[in-house]
Design a protein around this motif. Structure first.
Motif, mmCIF file in Angstrom:
data_model
loop_
_atom_site.group_PDB
_atom_site.id
_atom_site.type_symbol
_atom_site.label_atom_id
_atom_site.label_comp_id
_atom_site.label_asym_id
_atom_site.label_seq_id
_atom_site.Cartn_x
_atom_site.Cartn_y
_atom_site.Cartn_z
ATOM 1 N N MET A 61 0.853 -1.168 0.000
ATOM 2 C CA MET A 61 0.000 0.000 0.000
ATOM 3 C C MET A 61 0.905 1.239 0.000
ATOM 4 O O MET A 61 1.824 1.338 0.806
ATOM 5 C CB MET A 61 -0.908 -0.026 1.240
ATOM 6 C CG MET A 61 -1.806 1.172 1.357
ATOM 7 S SD MET A 61 -2.890 1.158 2.815
ATOM 8 C CE MET A 61 -4.047 -0.111 2.397
ATOM 9 N N THR A 62 0.610 2.164 -0.890
ATOM 10 C CA THR A 62 1.405 3.386 -0.956
ATOM 11 C C THR A 62 1.011 4.332 0.173
ATOM 12 O O THR A 62 -0.034 4.161 0.811
ATOM 13 C CB THR A 62 1.190 4.106 -2.298
ATOM 14 O OG1 THR A 62 -0.153 4.587 -2.342
ATOM 15 C CG2 THR A 62 1.477 3.203 -3.480
ATOM 16 N N ASN A 63 1.845 5.346 0.399
ATOM 17 C CA ASN A 63 1.528 6.352 1.416
ATOM 18 C C ASN A 63 0.219 7.060 1.092
ATOM 19 O O ASN A 63 -0.590 7.329 1.978
ATOM 20 C CB ASN A 63 2.655 7.382 1.537
ATOM 21 C CG ASN A 63 3.847 6.828 2.275
ATOM 22 O OD1 ASN A 63 3.765 5.814 2.960
ATOM 23 N ND2 ASN A 63 4.980 7.487 2.121
ATOM 24 N N GLU A 64 0.015 7.378 -0.183
ATOM 25 C CA GLU A 64 -1.215 8.067 -0.576
ATOM 26 C C GLU A 64 -2.442 7.185 -0.343
ATOM 27 O O GLU A 64 -3.464 7.664 0.156
ATOM 28 C CB GLU A 64 -1.140 8.490 -2.040
ATOM 29 C CG GLU A 64 -2.324 9.374 -2.432
ATOM 30 C CD GLU A 64 -2.189 9.954 -3.822
ATOM 31 O OE1 GLU A 64 -3.198 10.460 -4.322
ATOM 32 O OE2 GLU A 64 -1.079 9.912 -4.393
ATOM 33 N N GLU A 65 -2.337 5.898 -0.653
ATOM 34 C CA GLU A 65 -3.451 4.978 -0.409
ATOM 35 C C GLU A 65 -3.734 4.863 1.087
ATOM 36 O O GLU A 65 -4.891 4.830 1.512
ATOM 37 C CB GLU A 65 -3.141 3.594 -0.985
ATOM 38 C CG GLU A 65 -3.156 3.539 -2.488
ATOM 39 C CD GLU A 65 -2.634 2.223 -3.033
ATOM 40 O OE1 GLU A 65 -3.109 1.826 -4.113
ATOM 41 O OE2 GLU A 65 -1.757 1.599 -2.388
ATOM 42 N N GLN A 66 -2.665 4.820 1.884
ATOM 43 C CA GLN A 66 -2.831 4.747 3.337
ATOM 44 C C GLN A 66 -3.478 6.025 3.878
ATOM 45 O O GLN A 66 -4.366 5.966 4.723
ATOM 46 C CB GLN A 66 -1.487 4.502 4.008
ATOM 47 C CG GLN A 66 -1.597 4.174 5.471
ATOM 48 C CD GLN A 66 -0.259 3.747 6.059
ATOM 49 O OE1 GLN A 66 0.798 4.016 5.484
ATOM 50 N NE2 GLN A 66 -0.299 3.093 7.193
ATOM 51 N N GLU A 67 -3.071 7.182 3.354
ATOM 52 C CA GLU A 67 -3.689 8.455 3.764
ATOM 53 C C GLU A 67 -5.161 8.493 3.381
ATOM 54 O O GLU A 67 -6.002 8.944 4.163
ATOM 55 C CB GLU A 67 -2.948 9.631 3.107
ATOM 56 C CG GLU A 67 -1.564 9.863 3.670
ATOM 57 C CD GLU A 67 -0.759 10.844 2.837
ATOM 58 O OE1 GLU A 67 -1.286 11.366 1.820
ATOM 59 O OE2 GLU A 67 0.412 11.083 3.201
ATOM 60 N N ASP A 68 -5.480 8.027 2.168
ATOM 61 C CA ASP A 68 -6.879 8.004 1.718
ATOM 62 C C ASP A 68 -7.726 7.103 2.603
ATOM 63 O O ASP A 68 -8.837 7.465 2.991
ATOM 64 C CB ASP A 68 -6.979 7.538 0.265
ATOM 65 C CG ASP A 68 -6.424 8.553 -0.724
ATOM 66 O OD1 ASP A 68 -6.200 9.715 -0.328
ATOM 67 O OD2 ASP A 68 -6.222 8.164 -1.896
ATOM 68 N N LEU A 69 -7.198 5.928 2.921
ATOM 69 C CA LEU A 69 -7.920 4.995 3.775
ATOM 70 C C LEU A 69 -8.116 5.573 5.170
ATOM 71 O O LEU A 69 -9.209 5.496 5.741
ATOM 72 C CB LEU A 69 -7.185 3.655 3.850
ATOM 73 C CG LEU A 69 -7.828 2.574 4.717
ATOM 74 C CD1 LEU A 69 -9.248 2.247 4.221
ATOM 75 C CD2 LEU A 69 -6.978 1.326 4.721
#
Length: 89
Positions: free
Chosen positions: A1-9
């Motif tokens: 999981m990318t940082n951006e995906e983690q932030e979105d989640l």
């Protein structure tokens, strides 16, 4: 999981939590107006949710991980109910 995906989640979970807290507190207020004490309302909500979670089937999660996932879900559910039970400041 990318940082951006983690932030979105994380953002999605935070927004969902806040919406749920508002909804549950609103229902608790209505229940209180009907004569159901807040403590009874939240205790019942917690107990019913835990029973429902015990009946949940986890499709797509390996059997060796299912108990850990359910335990995390139970803890998160209890945290959410406790947050809702705390009167707004």
């Amino acid at each position: 999981m990318t940082n951006e995906e983690q932030e979105d989640l994380t953002a999605e979970l935070l927004a969902t939590d806040q919406a749920l807290v508002f909804i549950v507190r609103s229902i608790a207020t209505l229940a209180e107006k009907e004569g159901i004490p807040r403590e009874v309302f939240f205790r019942t909500w917690l107990e019913n949710g835990m029973r429902a979670m015990a009946r949940t089937r986890l499709v797509g999660i390996p059997p060796e991980r299912q108990e850990r996932v359910l335990e995390k879900a139970r803890a998160r559910y209890e945290d959410l109910i406790m947050a809702c039970a705390t009167p707004p400041s």
